[in-house]
Design a protein around this motif. Sequence first.
Motif, short mmCIF file in Angstrom:
data_model
loop_
_atom_site.label_atom_id
_atom_site.label_comp_id
_atom_site.label_asym_id
_atom_site.label_seq_id
_atom_site.Cartn_x
_atom_site.Cartn_y
_atom_site.Cartn_z
N UNK A 74 12.28 12.62 -5.34
CA UNK A 74 12.03 13.30 -6.62
C UNK A 74 13.28 14.02 -7.11
N UNK A 75 14.01 14.65 -6.19
CA UNK A 75 15.26 15.31 -6.58
C UNK A 75 16.29 14.30 -7.05
N UNK A 76 16.28 13.14 -6.44
CA UNK A 76 17.24 12.09 -6.80
C UNK A 76 16.91 11.48 -8.15
N UNK A 77 15.64 11.14 -8.33
CA UNK A 77 15.20 10.48 -9.57
C UNK A 77 13.86 11.06 -10.01
N UNK A 78 13.87 12.17 -10.76
CA UNK A 78 12.61 12.81 -11.16
C UNK A 78 11.70 11.92 -11.98
N UNK A 79 12.26 10.93 -12.66
CA UNK A 79 11.45 10.08 -13.54
C UNK A 79 10.66 9.02 -12.78
N UNK A 80 10.95 8.83 -11.50
CA UNK A 80 10.28 7.78 -10.72
C UNK A 80 8.99 8.32 -10.11
N UNK A 81 7.90 7.59 -10.28
CA UNK A 81 6.63 7.94 -9.66
C UNK A 81 6.70 7.65 -8.16
N UNK A 82 6.34 8.64 -7.34
CA UNK A 82 6.44 8.50 -5.88
C UNK A 82 5.08 8.74 -5.23
N UNK A 83 4.67 7.84 -4.37
CA UNK A 83 3.48 8.03 -3.55
C UNK A 83 3.87 7.87 -2.09
N UNK A 84 3.03 8.39 -1.19
CA UNK A 84 3.33 8.34 0.23
C UNK A 84 2.10 7.91 1.02
N UNK A 85 2.35 7.43 2.24
CA UNK A 85 1.24 7.07 3.13
C UNK A 85 1.72 7.15 4.57
N UNK A 86 0.82 7.51 5.47
CA UNK A 86 1.07 7.53 6.90
C UNK A 86 0.10 6.54 7.54
N UNK A 87 0.66 5.57 8.27
CA UNK A 87 -0.15 4.51 8.85
C UNK A 87 -0.03 4.56 10.38
N UNK A 88 -1.15 4.66 11.08
CA UNK A 88 -1.11 4.78 12.55
C UNK A 88 -1.02 3.42 13.23
#
Length: 287
Positions: A74-88
Amino acid sequence: MAPPLIVGVDGSEPSLRAVDWAADEAALRGLPLRLVHASLWERYEGTVLAEDLGKPSEQVMAEDVVETAARRAHLRRPEVEVTTDVLPEEPEYALVRESRTATAVVLGSRGRSGLTEAVLGSVGVTVAGHAHCPVIVLRKNHDDRVRSATGRVVLGVGGRREDAAAVRFAVEEARLRGVPLEVVRARLRPGPEAPHHAVEPGEPVASPAERAAEELTAALRDIPSGTASRRRTVEGPAHRALIDASAGADLLVIGARRREGHYGLALGRVARAVLHHTGCPVAVVPE
């Protein structure tokens, strides 16, 4: 919505540099960014992220890994939508599955168990060899910028019709960056006892250099007109020609063919050598 760029993150410095690179790439393409941490361990193993968070390494959890990566993107590219996931699960299997719904997968490479950077981590090799979309691998020594002041995109072709997907990918990457496309076709010097190329009766015998030039032209038959490109054939092993050409480039693109009897893609010696030793990020494009 277009499929996202997916980044495999593990909290290491190479993976965070991959996040930086992928954020720029997502901005260029107008794509969302999906950050995935896959591991059978709940806790993060390492010191770089722990020091950044001000926590002991045994207290850094998987959620810290993806949250830190998301803040960085987000700091690098505020305009980009970012989502996250943790997969076991094991990262190799998780990222190959994720590749089914991705525009590309971006990875930072590092050897496991303290192996030197000269040895590409098994995750990068496995994902590049089995993914259903292009896989872009950045080594630790690669710049985290997708564009340089005097950059170019290098495309390695083998004169096959199967090179078409890699050609399209490389053309688009050069267009997005506004840099020239350099296309390289390697050819080996024939030995003194090498058999002649089979020809039909009455057909002139083409030299190896002429055949390589013809194959290069055939591989690029569908390249859009007006694309700024430089095309050349190089005498020598393909992996050496591509490694040399990658010096100072923004991206090296190679194709990977599927082979009957194998699961997914079987990476050959050229692709493996390039992934281990190239001087710029490498995109492996499945055909």
